[in-house]
Structures are given as C-alpha cells and as structure tokens.
Design a protein around this motif. Structure first.
Motif, mmCIF file in Angstrom:
data_model
loop_
_atom_site.group_PDB
_atom_site.id
_atom_site.type_symbol
_atom_site.label_atom_id
_atom_site.label_comp_id
_atom_site.label_asym_id
_atom_site.label_seq_id
_atom_site.Cartn_x
_atom_site.Cartn_y
_atom_site.Cartn_z
ATOM 1 N N SER A 18 -23.956 5.054 66.755
ATOM 2 C CA SER A 18 -24.536 5.263 68.082
ATOM 3 C C SER A 18 -23.566 6.063 68.948
ATOM 4 O O SER A 18 -22.503 6.483 68.494
ATOM 5 C CB SER A 18 -24.834 3.923 68.754
ATOM 6 N N ALA A 19 -23.906 6.211 70.198
ATOM 7 C CA ALA A 19 -23.041 6.918 71.146
ATOM 8 C C ALA A 19 -21.696 6.209 71.321
ATOM 9 O O ALA A 19 -20.740 6.810 71.789
ATOM 10 C CB ALA A 19 -23.743 7.030 72.492
ATOM 11 N N PHE A 20 -21.607 4.944 70.928
ATOM 12 C CA PHE A 20 -20.389 4.161 71.104
ATOM 13 C C PHE A 20 -19.510 4.132 69.861
ATOM 14 O O PHE A 20 -18.491 3.455 69.845
ATOM 15 C CB PHE A 20 -20.744 2.725 71.501
ATOM 16 N N HIS A 21 -19.905 4.843 68.808
ATOM 17 C CA HIS A 21 -19.173 4.813 67.542
ATOM 18 C C HIS A 21 -18.627 6.188 67.181
ATOM 19 O O HIS A 21 -19.113 7.204 67.669
ATOM 20 C CB HIS A 21 -20.097 4.343 66.415
ATOM 21 N N SER A 22 -17.654 6.195 66.277
ATOM 22 C CA SER A 22 -17.131 7.461 65.761
ATOM 23 C C SER A 22 -17.538 7.682 64.307
ATOM 24 O O SER A 22 -17.358 8.772 63.769
ATOM 25 C CB SER A 22 -15.608 7.511 65.883
ATOM 26 N N VAL A 23 -18.086 6.650 63.673
ATOM 27 C CA VAL A 23 -18.593 6.745 62.307
ATOM 28 C C VAL A 23 -19.931 6.009 62.243
ATOM 29 O O VAL A 23 -20.237 5.179 63.097
ATOM 30 C CB VAL A 23 -17.614 6.150 61.260
ATOM 31 N N TRP A 74 -22.318 19.841 58.578
ATOM 32 C CA TRP A 74 -21.592 19.238 57.465
ATOM 33 C C TRP A 74 -20.125 19.145 57.857
ATOM 34 O O TRP A 74 -19.571 20.082 58.437
ATOM 35 C CB TRP A 74 -21.722 20.119 56.238
ATOM 36 N N HIS A 75 -19.483 18.048 57.560
ATOM 37 C CA HIS A 75 -18.077 17.851 57.907
ATOM 38 C C HIS A 75 -17.233 18.968 57.296
ATOM 39 O O HIS A 75 -17.406 19.302 56.119
ATOM 40 C CB HIS A 75 -17.604 16.494 57.400
ATOM 41 N N PRO A 76 -16.304 19.553 58.064
ATOM 42 C CA PRO A 76 -15.477 20.649 57.537
ATOM 43 C C PRO A 76 -14.691 20.273 56.272
ATOM 44 O O PRO A 76 -14.452 21.129 55.431
ATOM 45 C CB PRO A 76 -14.516 20.968 58.685
ATOM 46 N N ARG A 97 -27.163 6.562 50.574
ATOM 47 C CA ARG A 97 -26.459 6.027 51.748
ATOM 48 C C ARG A 97 -25.509 7.127 52.187
ATOM 49 O O ARG A 97 -24.575 7.468 51.472
ATOM 50 C CB ARG A 97 -25.694 4.757 51.418
ATOM 51 N N SER A 98 -25.782 7.707 53.347
ATOM 52 C CA SER A 98 -24.983 8.819 53.865
ATOM 53 C C SER A 98 -23.994 8.321 54.901
ATOM 54 O O SER A 98 -24.308 7.438 55.695
ATOM 55 C CB SER A 98 -25.884 9.865 54.527
ATOM 56 N N ARG A 99 -22.808 8.936 54.903
ATOM 57 C CA ARG A 99 -21.785 8.617 55.901
ATOM 58 C C ARG A 99 -21.658 9.791 56.869
ATOM 59 O O ARG A 99 -21.686 10.958 56.456
ATOM 60 C CB ARG A 99 -20.436 8.356 55.238
ATOM 61 N N PHE A 100 -21.513 9.459 58.136
ATOM 62 C CA PHE A 100 -21.409 10.439 59.204
ATOM 63 C C PHE A 100 -20.178 10.145 60.040
ATOM 64 O O PHE A 100 -19.777 8.983 60.171
ATOM 65 C CB PHE A 100 -22.657 10.395 60.096
ATOM 66 N N GLU A 101 -19.592 11.183 60.601
ATOM 67 C CA GLU A 101 -18.449 11.048 61.518
ATOM 68 C C GLU A 101 -18.666 11.992 62.685
ATOM 69 O O GLU A 101 -19.406 12.968 62.571
ATOM 70 C CB GLU A 101 -17.136 11.438 60.831
ATOM 71 N N ARG A 102 -17.955 11.706 63.749
ATOM 72 C CA ARG A 102 -17.941 12.636 64.879
ATOM 73 C C ARG A 102 -16.762 13.599 64.702
ATOM 74 O O ARG A 102 -15.656 13.176 64.391
ATOM 75 C CB ARG A 102 -17.778 11.894 66.193
ATOM 76 N N VAL A 103 -17.029 14.873 64.919
ATOM 77 C CA VAL A 103 -15.988 15.900 64.934
ATOM 78 C C VAL A 103 -16.152 16.645 66.250
ATOM 79 O O VAL A 103 -17.230 17.189 66.519
ATOM 80 C CB VAL A 103 -16.113 16.865 63.737
ATOM 81 N N ASP A 104 -15.116 16.614 67.071
ATOM 82 C CA ASP A 104 -15.177 17.237 68.403
ATOM 83 C C ASP A 104 -16.400 16.757 69.188
ATOM 84 O O ASP A 104 -17.071 17.531 69.866
ATOM 85 C CB ASP A 104 -15.177 18.764 68.287
ATOM 86 N N GLY A 105 -16.703 15.462 69.046
ATOM 87 C CA GLY A 105 -17.793 14.847 69.797
ATOM 88 C C GLY A 105 -19.172 14.965 69.173
ATOM 89 O O GLY A 105 -20.108 14.326 69.627
ATOM 90 N N ALA A 106 -19.323 15.771 68.123
ATOM 91 C CA ALA A 106 -20.644 15.979 67.508
ATOM 92 C C ALA A 106 -20.728 15.253 66.163
ATOM 93 O O ALA A 106 -19.764 15.244 65.386
ATOM 94 C CB ALA A 106 -20.895 17.470 67.297
#
Length: 125
Positions: free
Chosen positions: A83-88, A54-56, A105-114
């Motif tokens: 995908s591997a080419f996106h940050s969101v 879960w995002h901090p 509809r869920s939103r995801f982000e990368r944090v420290d690459g994960a």
C-alpha cells in the motif's frame, strides 16, 4: 475517450483505469494496481510500459511478447503489504490465456517512490 472495459478486470473503462498508467498520466498507487496495469500491458502488447515498471536490478534488456498470445482474464488471489504505507509488497494472481493459465506470486518494491515489479515465483495449481 475509450469506454471499453479495462483488461485488468476492474469495472472502469481502460482509459480511466490502467490506460492512465500506461500513458504516464498517473503512477500506480499500490502494488496491486501496478500488477493489474502490467497484466493490461501484456494484453495491449505495451512492452515499453512493462520495461519501465520493471525493477532496474532484474529488468531484461529487451522483452519479446508473443503476438499470438491471447490473455483472457486476471484473478487476484491475495496481496501482502504493497500500500501507500509500504516499500515492498506481494501479489498472488492467476492470469488466464487461451489454452491455460499462469499462477504467480509477484514481488514489488518502490524505487524513487514508484512501484516496480521485482520478480515472481510460479506456483502450482
């Protein structure tokens, strides 16, 4: 090693699919893979994994799961980026449970690459 099917709906056994993410042996490579692994964590009652992914900024201090909840299936309805080419990325899904379903509809982000879960919007069926 368990050969039982993964709750996320993919054909691989749990240990080779979402189980490896839950154990920390691997990280979900896409937003959709993280969504599927989080659904499987709800099925398994794995609150530690749910909180860890879960995002901090939006993560609750603790998470109480209903032990009587019986999840019965996951349907991915659409994805955007993630995908591997996106940050969101976003994943739209329907998670069924005994007596109903959850459409989000869920939103995801990368944090420290994960990939991590940021938040979600409930949708009408």
């Amino acid at each position: 090693m368990s050969t039982r099917p993964c709750p996320c709906g993919l054909p691989d056994p749990y240990a080779e699919c979402c189980g490896r993410y839950h154990s920390g042996a691997a990280a979900a490579p896409t937003a959709e893979a993280l969504m599927r692994s989080r659904y499987s964590a709800f099925v398994q009652g794995d609150t530690a994994y749910l909180l860890r992914t879960w995002h901090p900024r939006t993560r609750p201090a603790r998470l109480g799961l209903d032990p009587g909840m019986r999840w019965t299936g996951l349907e991915i309805l659409g994805t955007s980026d993630g995908s591997a080419f996106h940050s969101v990325g976003t994943v739209t899904f329907r998670a069924s449970f005994r007596g109903g379903s959850l459409h989000e509809r869920s939103r995801f982000e990368r944090v420290d690459g994960a990939w991590v879960y940021l938040d979600g919007e409930f949708l009408e069926d």
